[in-house]
Design a protein around this motif. Structure first.
Motif, PDB file in Angstrom:
ATOM      1  N   ASP A  54       0.949  -1.315   0.374  1.00  0.00           N
ATOM      2  CA  ASP A  54       0.233  -0.493  -0.345  1.00  0.00           C
ATOM      3  C   ASP A  54       0.727   1.115   0.067  1.00  0.00           C
ATOM      4  OD1 ASP A  54      -2.330  -1.707   0.346  1.00  0.00           O
ATOM      5  OD2 ASP A  54      -2.513  -1.676   2.439  1.00  0.00           O
ATOM      6  N   LEU A  55       1.627   1.145   0.628  1.00  0.00           N
ATOM      7  CA  LEU A  55       2.967   1.971   0.767  1.00  0.00           C
ATOM      8  C   LEU A  55       4.421   1.845   0.711  1.00  0.00           C
ATOM      9  CD1 LEU A  55       0.872   4.301   3.949  1.00  0.00           C
ATOM     10  CD2 LEU A  55       1.691   5.650   1.540  1.00  0.00           C
ATOM     11  N   LEU A  56       4.608   2.761   0.306  1.00  0.00           N
ATOM     12  CA  LEU A  56       6.674   1.764  -0.164  1.00  0.00           C
ATOM     13  C   LEU A  56       7.678   3.944   0.791  1.00  0.00           C
ATOM     14  CD1 LEU A  56       8.735  -0.042  -0.744  1.00  0.00           C
ATOM     15  CD2 LEU A  56       9.033   0.753  -2.853  1.00  0.00           C
ATOM     16  N   TYR A  57       7.982   3.522   1.485  1.00  0.00           N
ATOM     17  CA  TYR A  57       8.946   4.703   2.088  1.00  0.00           C
ATOM     18  C   TYR A  57      10.648   4.180   1.149  1.00  0.00           C
ATOM     19  CZ  TYR A  57       5.424   6.194   5.525  1.00  0.00           C
ATOM     20  OH  TYR A  57       4.541   6.790   5.853  1.00  0.00           O
ATOM     21  N   VAL A  58      10.274   5.606   0.823  1.00  0.00           N
ATOM     22  CA  VAL A  58      12.771   5.382   0.013  1.00  0.00           C
ATOM     23  C   VAL A  58      13.270   6.862   0.092  1.00  0.00           C
ATOM     24  CG1 VAL A  58      11.105   6.162  -1.938  1.00  0.00           C
ATOM     25  CG2 VAL A  58      13.298   4.617  -2.424  1.00  0.00           C
TER      26      VAL A  58
END
Length: 607
Positions: A115-119
C-alpha cells in the motif's frame, strides 16, 4: 467490523476501520479527497497536526502503491512499523536492508502487494529505482519534509531539487508535498522547486496551543536547567545544546543529578547513537541531550518538554525543534535559556562560515528575528507565528509573557552610558570588560589599558553586573550594538546608535526580574502532560503495563501499540465488549483483532 460504517464516505470509513478515528481533523478530509481524486497538493500543517494521514489515506483509497519520499531512515522505519500495527501493507527501502530483503521489497512493489513504500530521495533518483517505478502501479507520490528543498532552509537536501523528475515522468500521478516548518519565502521556494505552483495549497495554523513557551536569561545555565527539570522527573524530554562537548557534559551532569539522560550528536559512534535513540523511543522518562542532529523524524508523541540550553540559529529552527514536544496534543513546554555569549558565538559562526555573502546575510536576518522573539515583551505566540506570516489575534495566555507580563523601564540613560563606554574604549572589547569599566572594577585588564582613566569609568555603579549584561544583550538585539565576529566578540556601535547617544531616540527595555517561585508554587502552576482522572489512574497504569509488555514482545516503542490518549479513553469509558472498544479513538480493525481481548481482560480485572 462490529461498528456500522455503511453510511460514511469512503475516506471516513477507511479512517474509522483502519486507523480507528471517527473524524478527520482540520483540513485533513479536504486534502485527502483532493489528492484521492488525482490532484496535486502542498500541505503546511504543524507537527502533531496529522500530516501523515493526508497521504496515507489517499494512498489506500487509490489503486497502486503510494511512494513516500522521506529524508531520514529513522522516520521511515518508525512510520512503517506504525502502519503495520494498523494492518497496512507498508515497507521501506534504505541502506539498513540487506540485498535479499531489499529484493523482496522490490518484488512486492512489482506484484502490487504494497500500500505504501517509503524511500530516501537518494535511492529514488537511481536509475534502478526509477526503472522499478516504470514497471509498477503508482497511487501517488508524497514528498515529506518538503522544506528540505529550500537552499535557505535549515535542513537543505540537494537531492530534493531533483524530485521534479516525478512530475516529468509520471505527470498523471498526483503529488503531495508536506512540511511542518516553512516561512513564506520557503513556501514559495517549495512550490517553485518542486513544480507545484499550480497545486492547491492547504495552510493550517502553525499554532501549537498545547505548548507553553518560556524564555529565561542565562545566569547559571546548569542550575537553571536543573530547576526546570526538578518537577519533571519521569517525563520524556529533549535538551538541545549547541556543541558536542556541551551535550556530553550536560548529559553527564544530569545523570549525576539522578536523571535518565543520554547524549546524542553526530560525533558519537553510529551504533551508540542508534542505541540511545531506541532507549528514548521505547523507555519512559528518558531525557535526550542533543545537538540538532537529533530530532528530525522522531515520531515520539509523548515528549513533554524541549529545553534549549543555547540560542537556536533561527526562528524556523526553534519552531521545528520545540514542535517535537506534545505531538499527542497534551500539555508540553518549550524552555529557552540564552545570554549574550550565545549571540556572540552564533554571529561568529555565521561570519566565519564558508557560505556565500548572500547566505550569510540571510542567516543574520534570521538570527535577528529570533533575538527579537527572545527580547519581546509581547505574547510569545504572536511573535512566533508572525515569523510564519500568520496573524495571531489575541494574547495566548500560555507563555511567560502572558502569564507573568514583563516589566519595562526607560533605559535611555543606561544605553547612552553603555554606548559611550564602547566608543571611548576603542570598540575593541566584549561585554564583560565593558561592564568592569562601567562599574568601576579594579581588574588587571582595566589597569593595563588605562581604562580606569576613561570618563565612563565607574559611571554605571548603580546597576549590578547582571543588569548590565541584560542591557548589552538588548542593545545587540535592538541593532544598536553589533558583535565583531572577527574581533573575538568585540562590541561596536552601529549607525542606529547615533540617535541614542545624541538624545534623539528613547530606549525602552524589559526589566530582568529574578523569579521568586518556590518549588510548590512551580508544581501548582506548571502545565501537566496527560491528565488522567484520579479514579481512572489504577486502570490507566495497568493498561500502560500491558502495552509495555506487548511492545517488548514485538521490539517496538510502546506508543506504536496504543497512544496514551487511547489508554486514557479506555480507562475512562471502561468498555466491556469488542463493539464498545472499537468506538474508542485509535482502535482500528487490526489493533482490535490483535489486542482487543487482552485490553478487555485488563478492564475487567480492575472491575
Amino acid at each position: 467490523m462490529p461498528h456500522s460504517t455503511h453510511d460514511l464516505r469512503p475516506a471516513q470509513r477507511l479512517l474509522r476501520d483502519v486507523f480507528g478515528y471517527d473524524a478527520f481533523r482540520g483540513p485533513q478530509q479536504e486534502v485527502v479527497e483532493h489528492v484521492a481524486t488525482g490532484h496535486d497538493a502542498l500541505v503546511l500543517m504543524p507537527t502533531g497536526g496529522g500530516k501523515s494521514l493526508c497521504y496515507q489515506v489517499p494512498a489506500l483509497l487509490r489503486d497502486g502503491t503510494g511512494i513516500v519520499v522521506s529524508p531520514l531512515i529513522a522516520l521511515m522505519q518508525d512510520q512503517v512499523e506504525a502502519l503495520r500495527q494498523f494492518g497496512v501493507r507498508a515497507a521501506f527501502l534504505n541502506s539498513t536492508l540487506d540485498a535479499d530483503t531489499a529484493r523482496q521489497v522490490e518484488d512486492a512493489l512489482l506484484a502490487g502487494e504494497l500500500d505504501l513504500l517509503y524511500v530516501a530521495p537518494e535511492r529514488l533518483l537511481t536509475p534502478r529505482f526509477l526503472s522499478l517505478l516504470e514497471r509498477s502501479r503508482i497511487a501517488l507520490f508524497a514528498i515529506d519534509e518538503a522544506h528540505c528543498v529550500s537552499q535557505w532552509g535549515h535542513d537543505f537536501r540537494p537531492e530534493y531539487r531533483q524530485l521534479t523528475v516525478l512530475h516529468e515522468r509520471w505527470p498523471q500521478v498526483p503529488r503531495i508535498a508536506l512540511t511542518a516548518t516553512a516561512d513564506p519565502p520557503t513556501q514559495r521556494e517549495i512550490a517553485e522547486r518542486l513544480q507545484l505552483e499550480q497545486a492547491r495549497r492547504f495552510v493550517s495554523s502553525f499554532d501549537r496551543p498545547n505548548i507553553r513557551y518560556t524564555v529565561v536569561q542565562k545566569e547559571n545555565g546548569r542550575r537553571q536547567l536543573l530547576d526546570f527539570l526538578a518537577t519533571r522527573r519521569g517525563e520524556a524530554g529533549i535538551v538541545y545544546c549547541l556543541s558536542r562537548r556541551k551535550v556530553e557534559e550536560t548529559a553527564e551532569f544530569l545523570r549525576q543529578q539522578g536523571h535518565a539522560a543520554l547524549p546524542y550528536h553526530a560525533g558519537l559512534d553510529a551504533e551508540l547513537r542508534a542505541a540511545h535513540q531506541r532507549r528514548f523511543l521505547r523507555e519512559d522518562g528518558v531525557v535526550m541531550v542533543a545537538t540538532i542532529a537529533f530530532g528530525m523524524g522522531i515520531d515520539k508523541p509523548d515528549v513533554r518538554f524541549v529545553a534549549h540550553m543555547d540560542l537556536p540559529k533561527s526562528l524556523e529552527g526553534y519552531y521545528q525543534e520545540t514542535g517535537r514536544a506534545g505531538r499527542d496534543g497534551e500539555a508540553a513546554e518549550a524552555w529557552l535559556c540564552y545570554g549574550l555569549g550565545d549571540m556572540t558565538l552564533l554571529k561568529q559562526m555565521i561570519e566565519r562560515g564558508e557560505a556565500s555573502e548572500e547566505r550569510k546575510r540571510l542567516e543574520r536576518i534570521k538570527l535577528d528575528q529570533l533575538l527579537a522573539y527572545c527580547e519581546s515583551t509581547e505574547c510569545r505566540r504572536r511573535v512566533l507565528l508572525a515569523g510564519f506570516g500568520e496573524i495571531y489575534p489575541h494574547d495566548c495566555g500560555n507563555c511567560d509573557n502572558c502569564l507573568e507580563p514583563a516589566e519595562t523601564w526607560n533605559a535611555t540613560l543606561a544605553a547612552q552610558k553603555a554606548l559611550s563606554c564602547i566608543y571611548r574604549s576603542g570598540q575593541r572589547f566584549g561585554a564583560a570588560h565593558l561592564i568592569d569599566i562601567l562599574r568601576g572594577g579594579e581588574t588587571e585588564k582595566v589597569r593595563q589599558f588605562g581604562h580606569d582613566r576613561l570618563s565612563t569609568y565607574g559611571i554605571g555603579a548603580d546597576l549590578d553586573a547582571g543588569a548590565w549584561r541584560s542591557v548589552f544583550r538588548q542593545l545587540v538585539a535592538a541593532g544598536l550594538v553589533a558583535v565583531d565576529a572577527e574581533g573575538y566578540g568585540a562590541l561596536h556601535l552601529t549607525e542606529a546608535s547615533r540617535n541614542v547617544l545624541q538624545g534623539r531616540r528613547q530606549v525602552t527595555m524589559r526589566r530582568q526580574l529574578p523569579r521568586k517561585r518556590d518549588r510548590e508554587h512551580e508544581r501548582r502552576e506548571r502545565p501537566t502532560g496527560l491528565s488522567v482522572r484520579p479514579q481512572d489512574l489504577p486502570l490507566f497504569n495497568t493498561l500502560r503495563e500491558l502495552r509495555a509488555a506487548l511492545a517488548r514482545e514485538q521490539n517496538l516503542p510502546p506508543f506504536m501499540i496504543l497512544h496514551d490518549s487511547t489508554l486514557r479513553a479506555i480507562a475512562e469509558h471502561r468498555p466491556d465488549s469488542l463493539d464498545q472498544l472499537a468506538r474508542i479513538n485509535g482502535i482500528g480493525g487490526s489493533k482490535l483483532a490483535r489486542y482487543g481481548e487482552q485490553v478487555l481482560q485488563a478492564v475487567r480485572g480492575q472491575g
